[in-house]
Design an enzyme around this catalytic site. Structure first.
Site, short mmCIF file in Angstrom:
data_model
loop_
_atom_site.label_atom_id
_atom_site.label_comp_id
_atom_site.label_asym_id
_atom_site.label_seq_id
_atom_site.Cartn_x
_atom_site.Cartn_y
_atom_site.Cartn_z
CB SER A 1 36.50 32.18 38.15
OG SER A 1 37.06 32.61 39.37
CD GLU A 2 35.23 29.94 44.64
OE1 GLU A 2 35.33 28.71 44.74
OE2 GLU A 2 35.60 30.73 45.51
CG ASN A 3 34.51 35.21 40.95
OD1 ASN A 3 35.22 34.30 40.52
ND2 ASN A 3 34.63 36.46 40.56
#
Lengths: 219, 231
Positions: free
Chosen positions: A45-47
């Site tokens: 997940s990019e975060n």
């Protein structure tokens, strides 16, 4: 015709064993619920998490543990947390093998528009531009037409672009299509109960229909 | 050891003034410096340029500063959760630079790392590329992006020690480490402030050299934006 879950289930069939996958917000997030038995996939997940798990049980939500859509999640065994620069190094450096994301429009040469409707909706591109500019393999999950029935599979995108010539495969509520290297959509599969004619009518961009088109197999 | 500890948020924000450029850590409401944001609202500092991945929600995070019209310009990658933001932007009241999240992260890192500019493929062929130098590498076009720095970077960490070393928790890390590097003055707001020596040097995420002031936040609401559970 497929609903959102049907689209997610069909995309899950595209997952390969031992790969890292990034899922965008919306329909793509649902793909994580349908990973085929016996294959190992790790979700990034990019975060800033690798090894993203399912939503937590009620009462176990952690405000510090969310996905790109700001939803509470869990972390699987072997998970790891990292900062945003490292996250996009994974993405831009091609360490993530597959990206699944939504779209408002896709063009027959693989352009994608999914972040802005000028004057009406300007939410921002988030990580989408980084993802589509770098991913080896991009699958788009989307509705084939908009609420008014206009095609979203176009000759040319009318909305501001997220990326150019990057989309390879598209799964819609009506069909599975691919973008051919020389340009143009190619019809691969029909959604259950959907005819080739319906798909042709719903596709504004050029569409190659070669031979008998099988129905999707969604066990 | 150089002591970075300040007593409270008031002392931490001394010198933050109108017209400044601030970096604020966080992804959505996760890992935001809540106490500092509340103090900025209280102080009424205005005409700010804020560099932050998101704009909070209407009644929490940066949304509070937007509501009071304290922000002149936002540099962010996604602002979808905040209706007031979208309204101010569409009406022209608020200047907005929407930039790809990966480019935002790398521009902050570059700013702290002494790299004035770099090339990235993100945004090529889109309006993000307008007016920017394009160069081919390995047969693929890339855009020149410049480093970002700020007068003050305000970051939030889980634990920090008196030397300014920081440890972040789970996905509350996000933009905080890079912004800590890129602030001319970096203010770290932590949940647990411990003496130097209490943190294992092997476990520290952000070295204290990047941090000028550290304080323990008085209260953390840690609001959840989307509470999702499975049955």
């Amino acid at each position: 015709m497929l609903d959102k879950i049907g689209i997610a289930k069909r995309i899950a069939q595209e997952l390969h064993d031992n790969t890292y996958v990034n899922l965008g917000i919306g329909i793509p997030t649902l793909v994580a619920n349908y990973v085929p038995k016996g294959i190992s996939v790790e979700f990034q997940s990019e975060n800033g998490i690798l090894g993203m798990g399912a939503f937590p049980l009620s009462g176990e939500e952690d405000a510090d543990l969310i996905n790109a859509g700001k939803q509470t999640i869990t972390a699987l065994d072997g998970a790891v947390y990292f900062d945003s620069a490292t996250s996009f190094a994974m993405i831009r450096g091609k360490h993530v093998q597959l990206t699944v994301l939504g779209a408002m429009e896709v063009s027959e040469n693989g352009d994608i528009a999914n972040w802005k409707i000028p004057g009406r909706m300007v939410k921002g591109m988030g990580g989408a531009m980084d993802l589509v500019a770098s991913a080896e393999n991009i699958i788009v999950a989307m509705m084939h037409t908009n609420k008014k029935g206009d095609s979203k599979m176009l000759k040319q995108c009318s909305l501001p672009l997220t990326g150019v010539a990057c989309v390879k495969k598209i799964v819609t509520n009506l069909a599975v299509l691919e973008v051919m290297p020389q340009g143009g959509f190619k019809l691969l599969e029909r959604a259950p109960g959907v005819s080739v004619q319906e798909i042709m009518d719903a596709t504004q961009g050029s569409l190659l229909v070669d031979g008998d088109i099988p129905e999707m197999d969604l066990k | 050891m150089i002591n970075k500890v300040v007593s409270n948020v008031q002392e931490a924000l001394e010198g933050v003034e109108d017209n400044m450029t601030l970096m604020l850590g966080g992804f959505g409401l996760c890992g935001i410096p809540e106490n500092s944001i509340a103090e900025l609202v209280k102080k009424g500092i205005k005409n700010l340029t804020c560099i932050s991945n998101n704009a909070g929600v209407d009644d929490f995070g940066l949304g509070l500063l937007l509501h009071k019209r304290q922000i002149k310009k936002m540099i962010s990658s996604y602002v979808g959760e905040n209706d007031e933001f979208e309204r101010q932007m569409l009406s022209g009241e608020l200047e907005v630079d929407l930039i790809p999240q990966g480019s935002l992260a790398e521009r902050c890192r570059a700013g702290g790392a002494g790299i004035p500019a770099f090339f990235t493929p993100a945004g090529y062929g889109t309006e993000v590329a307008e007016g920017k130098e394009i160069r081919d590498f390995n047969g693929k076009p890339h855009i020149l992006e410049h480093a970002l720095t700020a007068d003050f970077a305000i970051v939030k960490a889980w634990k920090g020690d008196a030397a300014g070393n920081l440890i972040f928790k789970a996905t509350a890390k996000n933009f905080n480490p890079m912004m800590a590097m890129a602030g001319t003055i970096t203010i770290a707001e932590v949940e647990e402030l411990v003496p130097a020596g209490a943190l294992n040097p092997n476990e520290i995420h952000t070295p204290g050299i990047f941090v000028q002031r550290i304080f323990q936040g008085e209260r953390f609401e840690k609001r959840i934006e989307q509470r999702t559970v499975r049955s």
